[in-house]
Design a protein around this motif. Structure first.
Motif, PDB file in Angstrom:
ATOM      1  N   ALA A  42       1.214  -1.610  -0.347  1.00 29.76           N
ATOM      2  CA  ALA A  42      -0.290   0.486  -0.243  1.00 29.76           C
ATOM      3  C   ALA A  42       0.859   1.260  -0.064  1.00 29.76           C
ATOM      4  O   ALA A  42       0.499   2.152  -0.778  1.00 29.76           O
ATOM      5  CB  ALA A  42      -1.081   0.230   1.206  1.00 29.76           C
ATOM      6  N   ARG A  43       2.129   1.171   0.324  1.00 29.42           N
ATOM      7  CA  ARG A  43       2.508   2.845   0.939  1.00 29.42           C
ATOM      8  C   ARG A  43       3.788   2.270  -0.520  1.00 29.42           C
ATOM      9  O   ARG A  43       4.427   3.586  -0.626  1.00 29.42           O
ATOM     10  CB  ARG A  43       3.890   2.295   2.239  1.00 29.42           C
ATOM     11  N   VAL A  48      -4.562   2.506  -4.283  1.00 25.18           N
ATOM     12  CA  VAL A  48      -4.418   1.368  -3.954  1.00 25.18           C
ATOM     13  C   VAL A  48      -6.182   1.004  -2.915  1.00 25.18           C
ATOM     14  O   VAL A  48      -6.273   2.144  -2.087  1.00 25.18           O
ATOM     15  CB  VAL A  48      -3.294   0.482  -2.612  1.00 25.18           C
ATOM     16  N   GLU A  49      -6.728   0.179  -3.193  1.00 21.83           N
ATOM     17  CA  GLU A  49      -8.065  -0.125  -2.764  1.00 21.83           C
ATOM     18  C   GLU A  49      -7.764  -1.700  -2.060  1.00 21.83           C
ATOM     19  O   GLU A  49      -7.168  -2.547  -2.979  1.00 21.83           O
ATOM     20  CB  GLU A  49      -9.006  -0.209  -3.194  1.00 21.83           C
ATOM     21  N   ALA A  50      -8.878  -2.107  -0.738  1.00 17.87           N
ATOM     22  CA  ALA A  50      -8.637  -3.516  -0.087  1.00 17.87           C
ATOM     23  C   ALA A  50     -10.214  -3.672  -0.318  1.00 17.87           C
ATOM     24  O   ALA A  50     -10.982  -3.178  -0.442  1.00 17.87           O
ATOM     25  CB  ALA A  50      -8.576  -2.809   1.281  1.00 17.87           C
ATOM     26  N   PHE A  65      -4.936  -6.327  -2.145  1.00 14.55           N
ATOM     27  CA  PHE A  65      -4.568  -4.930  -2.193  1.00 14.55           C
ATOM     28  C   PHE A  65      -4.591  -4.722  -4.096  1.00 14.55           C
ATOM     29  O   PHE A  65      -4.045  -5.616  -4.263  1.00 14.55           O
ATOM     30  CB  PHE A  65      -3.492  -4.097  -1.833  1.00 14.55           C
ATOM     31  N   ALA A  67      -3.814  -2.415  -6.209  1.00 13.91           N
ATOM     32  CA  ALA A  67      -3.160  -0.591  -7.446  1.00 13.91           C
ATOM     33  C   ALA A  67      -3.806   0.225  -8.211  1.00 13.91           C
ATOM     34  O   ALA A  67      -4.734  -0.627  -8.728  1.00 13.91           O
ATOM     35  CB  ALA A  67      -1.465  -0.812  -7.081  1.00 13.91           C
ATOM     36  N   ALA A  87      -6.967  -1.718   6.833  1.00 12.62           N
ATOM     37  CA  ALA A  87      -7.027  -0.680   5.793  1.00 12.62           C
ATOM     38  C   ALA A  87      -7.307   1.100   6.170  1.00 12.62           C
ATOM     39  O   ALA A  87      -6.920   1.809   5.805  1.00 12.62           O
ATOM     40  CB  ALA A  87      -8.165  -0.463   5.444  1.00 12.62           C
ATOM     41  N   VAL A  92      -6.241   3.805   3.549  1.00 13.02           N
ATOM     42  CA  VAL A  92      -6.867   2.559   2.218  1.00 13.02           C
ATOM     43  C   VAL A  92      -8.204   2.742   2.052  1.00 13.02           C
ATOM     44  O   VAL A  92      -9.150   1.752   3.446  1.00 13.02           O
ATOM     45  CB  VAL A  92      -5.985   0.946   1.580  1.00 13.02           C
TER      46      VAL A  92
END
Length: 124
Positions: A42-43, A48-50, A65, A67, A87, A92
């Motif tokens: 995520a970083r 990014v979405e979960a 996850f 991107a 999240a 996220v």
């Protein structure tokens, strides 16, 4: 005397109730490593979405996850609540995969990767 008579058991049969979930096969270290991987993913990638996947008879709860590029990763987590908490901590957005499905960019990225792998294996 009735011809077909039921015999009653001397011991009462317990009423059916919800069965407790089976103990997780995953160790604390494995879950911590999965959380670290998701955090790094995520970083290091934008947008990014979960997408949280529920526990099934075959797998534990998982989170995917995805991107902005469509690149994705899936890891097991302790629970849907833990996935939502992770999240939130990472900033996220989180969605229930069973309700909203998966983004098209994820499928396109997977398709491109499969084509690249096929070309590489064919020598081209």
């Amino acid at each position: 005397m009735p011809l077909f008579r039921r015999r009653r058991s001397a011991t009462p049969v317990p009423a059916p109730g919800p069965t407790p979930p089976p103990p997780s096969r995953r160790s604390t270290e494995e879950l911590a490593a999965a959380e670290a991987h998701l955090s790094d993913f995520a970083r290091s990638r934008p947008g990014v979405e979960a997408f949280i996947e529920p526990r099934t008879a075959v797998t534990d709860t998982t989170v995917v996850f995805v991107a902005a590029s469509g690149e994705w990763t899936r890891r097991r987590v302790r629970s849907p609540q833990q996935a939502h908490a992770l999240a939130r901590a990472l900033g996220v957005p989180a969605y229930d995969a069973g309700v909203v499905g998966y983004p098209q960019r994820m499928r396109e990225w997977t398709r491109r990767r499969a084509e690249e792998d096929k070309r590489r294996l064919d020598g081209g």
